[in-house]
Design a protein around this motif. Structure first.
Motif, PDB file in Angstrom:
ATOM      1  N   ARG A  63     -32.122  -3.523   8.210  1.00  0.00           N
ATOM      2  CA  ARG A  63     -33.284  -2.663   7.974  1.00  0.00           C
ATOM      3  C   ARG A  63     -33.326  -1.464   8.913  1.00  0.00           C
ATOM      4  O   ARG A  63     -34.160  -0.577   8.745  1.00  0.00           O
ATOM      5  CB  ARG A  63     -34.572  -3.457   8.165  1.00  0.00           C
ATOM      6  N   CYS A  65     -31.414   0.890   9.176  1.00  0.00           N
ATOM      7  CA  CYS A  65     -30.990   2.123   8.534  1.00  0.00           C
ATOM      8  C   CYS A  65     -30.756   1.898   7.046  1.00  0.00           C
ATOM      9  O   CYS A  65     -29.964   1.054   6.673  1.00  0.00           O
ATOM     10  CB  CYS A  65     -29.708   2.603   9.210  1.00  0.00           C
ATOM     11  N   GLY A  66     -31.461   2.677   6.220  1.00  0.00           N
ATOM     12  CA  GLY A  66     -31.316   2.531   4.780  1.00  0.00           C
ATOM     13  C   GLY A  66     -29.975   3.022   4.259  1.00  0.00           C
ATOM     14  O   GLY A  66     -29.549   2.657   3.172  1.00  0.00           O
ATOM     15  N   HIS A 160     -30.553  -3.280   0.488  1.00  0.00           N
ATOM     16  CA  HIS A 160     -30.348  -4.265   1.533  1.00  0.00           C
ATOM     17  C   HIS A 160     -29.480  -5.407   1.041  1.00  0.00           C
ATOM     18  O   HIS A 160     -29.768  -6.017   0.023  1.00  0.00           O
ATOM     19  CB  HIS A 160     -31.685  -4.761   2.070  1.00  0.00           C
ATOM     20  N   THR A 423     -38.077   6.840   8.666  1.00  0.00           N
ATOM     21  CA  THR A 423     -38.930   6.065   7.779  1.00  0.00           C
ATOM     22  C   THR A 423     -39.177   6.902   6.538  1.00  0.00           C
ATOM     23  O   THR A 423     -38.656   8.001   6.415  1.00  0.00           O
ATOM     24  CB  THR A 423     -40.306   5.793   8.428  1.00  0.00           C
TER      25      THR A 423
ATOM     26  N   ASN B  12     -39.851   1.096   5.956  1.00  0.00           N
ATOM     27  CA  ASN B  12     -39.046   0.287   6.863  1.00  0.00           C
ATOM     28  C   ASN B  12     -39.924  -0.781   7.520  1.00  0.00           C
ATOM     29  O   ASN B  12     -40.793  -0.450   8.322  1.00  0.00           O
ATOM     30  CB  ASN B  12     -38.421   1.190   7.931  1.00  0.00           C
ATOM     31  N   ARG B  15     -40.674  -0.710  11.154  1.00  0.00           N
ATOM     32  CA  ARG B  15     -41.479   0.365  11.732  1.00  0.00           C
ATOM     33  C   ARG B  15     -42.949   0.166  11.410  1.00  0.00           C
ATOM     34  O   ARG B  15     -43.588   0.989  10.767  1.00  0.00           O
ATOM     35  CB  ARG B  15     -41.016   1.721  11.204  1.00  0.00           C
ATOM     36  N   GLY B  43     -36.697   0.117   0.285  1.00  0.00           N
ATOM     37  CA  GLY B  43     -36.331   0.364   1.673  1.00  0.00           C
ATOM     38  C   GLY B  43     -36.445   1.825   2.059  1.00  0.00           C
ATOM     39  O   GLY B  43     -37.398   2.513   1.686  1.00  0.00           O
ATOM     40  N   THR B  44     -35.454   2.298   2.772  1.00  0.00           N
ATOM     41  CA  THR B  44     -35.465   3.694   3.246  1.00  0.00           C
ATOM     42  C   THR B  44     -34.239   4.435   2.735  1.00  0.00           C
ATOM     43  O   THR B  44     -33.539   5.094   3.479  1.00  0.00           O
ATOM     44  CB  THR B  44     -35.479   3.753   4.782  1.00  0.00           C
TER      45      THR B  44
END
Lengths: 431, 155
Positions: A63, A65-66, A160, A423, B12, B15, B43-44
């Motif tokens: 998570r 980094c996408g 992910h 984000t 995220n 965060r 997600g991001t």
């Protein structure tokens, strides 16, 4: 005649607390200030893992980094597997490599088309480029769709990699899916050829600066997962000795630590891999390199983006070969690792899109993470980016300030820096 | 693809309140939704959203957003209701988010016919894998609103 004063201050505000500042200050023809401040590595890496069970680590760290979710997950799994002495099967190894190629292509195509290409087309960003050259942007999205689907086929979901587990996979692709993907990879040759054809026409800035290039290395393949740490200055290290390479130190002007090894700085990423591992590239990728006139050692950092395109070609070809191997072997359900009550320490390393990444875990005998460390590629590149800036500025001082600024931005973009804490925070103004 | 809806939760979870979108789709996934309604944890991934939205009839996006309300409150809006603020220039593809993906899809004429955004005001985006209590408190209302919107379409 050179101008005596140049002041470049690019203040790129990322949406959260990050920085993305380029500061160049020239007074009376002398460079008095030249620095870069981008976002640091995730500071609470250890805090978010300490006390958590070993099997959660790859899901948590993916998570961070996408864009590099698989890279973090794979490095995390390799660290855990090394710590717990877990052997992985050939099938798992092949699937991980194939998945990894998907992520490399995915990340590189975005970077090349969405950030680098607009610079050369004189477009401020990809948005005007989508208006003026929609076919170029659509090609990028086609390649991205392919790589995204490749990742999803193996890891089970977009973004992910949930199917990746310590010792193997909780979900396996079918032979039918693999063969369908192979056809699509073969069909992608045209888009890749056009990518190379486009990139080779671009006026890459002529800038040379020798530095040390650091990457993973293996004898028999172009290394992305495991191997030894190799540098173009002739050093090799086992992964467990990574700190002898990274030598992180604090510098006064930046919240991020700087890394150096044999020189004042080193570079990681596609160009570093290309320089260390050119011999292991697929022949089609070598042919692409020839189109750019690139043979090791390439010392122009701007060409990191060209090295990325060469790697895309390699990854597509190698993916086809990996699928052939997987299909020949047949896909089998395999038992996953069961914890045996014995902890340990391990380092896992992958050469992710932006360069070599290290995860280091200490796991106790209850299977809980006791300590963790992570060094991201962009962190290792900071010192080298600044060294490049210091070398480039005096060469371009006679140009208009806007051009100086633009070239500095292009230089930093060429590194494809990772704003790892990014984000999706959105700012909205209601009309 | 007729009548298909994709609900995408963005953010995220490491965060703080940025994880609200992901939490909402995780909650929605526990409901017995009709087959033409899919939920996905986005997600991001930034510009990858363009591919994700492609071919959908309707996309509902849930994301943390600075909407100028107190934390935990949400606003439902469409692209014609709002201007998404941001910086055209970027040093990194990591900086690309929902705004960039929507603008790119728009420029390429790839936007789904209907795009609905649920923006949730966060309290904090610091590194933390939990949501603030005010965000937690607002979750049931947000989930109900989305379920109502989806059910409405079914009728």
């Amino acid at each position: 005649m050179s101008k005596v004063d140049v002041n470049v201050n690019v203040h790129h505000l990322t949406r959260v607390e990050g920085h993305g500042n380029i500061v160049v200050d020239v007074k009376n023809g002398e460079l008095v200030k030249c620095q870069l401040d981008i976002v640091e590595a995730p500071r609470f890496f250890e805090a978010m893992l300490r006390g958590r069970p070993y099997y959660e680590a790859s899901h948590i760290t993916s998570r961070i980094c996408g864009i590099c979710a698989t890279g973090h997950a794979t490095s995390s799994l390799r660290a855990t597997e090394t710590a717990l002495d877990v052997e992985i099967s050939e099938q798992t190894e092949l699937l991980r490599k194939l998945l990894f190629h998907g992520e490399i292509i995915d990340s590189h195509v975005l970077h090349i088309y969405m950030l680098v290409a607009p610079d050369f087309f004189g477009a401020g960003s990809v948005l005007p480029l989508a208006g003026s050259h929609p076919e170029v942007v659509k090609r990028a999205l086609r390649i991205k769709k392919l790589s995204g689907d490749l990742c999803e086929m193996i890891s089970g979901r977009h973004t992910h990699p949930i199917a990746m587990a310590v010792g193997g996979f909780t979900h396996l692709p079918s032979v039918k899916e693999l063969l369908a993907m192979k056809e699509r990879l073969i069909a992608a040759h045209e888009d890749l050829d056009e990518t190379i054809a486009l990139l080779k026409t671009l006026p890459w800035p002529d800038f040379q600066r020798e530095t040390e290039y650091v990457s993973l290395q293996k004898e028999d393949e172009y290394a992305f997962i495991d191997g030894v740490i190799a540098t173009t200055d002739g050093f090799t290290y086992d992964l467990s000795d990574y700190r002898q390479v990274t030598n992180e130190t604090l510098v006064p002007h930046s919240t991020a630590k700087h890394c150096k090894h044999n020189r004042d700085s080193y570079m990681v990423g596609a160009l570093a891999r290309f320089n260390n591992n050119y011999d292991q590239l697929h022949p089609r990728a070598k042919a692409a390199a020839a189109e750019f006139g690139m043979t090791p050692i390439v010392t122009n950092s701007f060409l990191n983006s060209a090295a990325q395109a060469i790697e895309m070609v390699h990854c597509v070809e190698d993916s086809i070969q990996l699928i052939d191997q997987l299909v020949d072997r047949g896909i089998k359900e395999e038992p996953l690792f069961e914890f045996n009550g014995k902890g340990g320490e391990g380092v896992g390393s992958c050469d992710v899109p932006r360069g070599i990444l290290f995860h280091n875990y200490i796991i106790d005998d209850d299977g809980k993470i006791e300590g963790a460390n992570c060094i991201i590629p962009t962190g290792q590149n900071y010192a080298n980016m600044e060294a490049d800036m210091r070398a480039l500025v005096p060469q371009i001082l006679d140009r208009p300030e806007a051009e100086v600024t633009h070239l500095m931005e292009m230089l930093i973009r060429a590194y494809d820096p990772c704003i790892s804490c990014s984000t999706h925070f959105l700012k909205v103004d209601f009309v | 693809m007729d009548g298909s809806t994709l609900i995408i939760g963005l953010g995220n979870p490491l965060r703080g309140d940025d994880g609200v979108g992901v939490r909402v789709v995780q909650t929605l996934a526990t409901y017995d939704l009709p087959p033409n309604i899919r939920v996905i944890d986005g997600g991001t991934q930034g510009l990858g959203l363009v591919n994700l939205m492609e071919g959908q009839q309707r996309v509902i996006i849930v994301d943390a957003a600075d909407i100028g309300t107190s934390p935990g409150q949400f606003v439902r809006f469409t692209l014609s209701d709002a201007r998404l603020l941001g910086d055209e220039k970027s040093l990194s593809i990591h900086a690309a988010g929902l705004r960039e993906a929507l603008l790119l899809a728009q420029a390429l004429d790839m936007l789904p016919p209907e795009v609905i955004i649920y923006g949730v005001q966060p309290l904090t985006l610091a590194w933390d894998s939990t949501l603030s209590s005010s965000i937690e408190a607002g979750l049931p209302g947000l989930v109900s609103a989305i379920l109502a919107e989806v059910a409405c379409e079914q009728a």
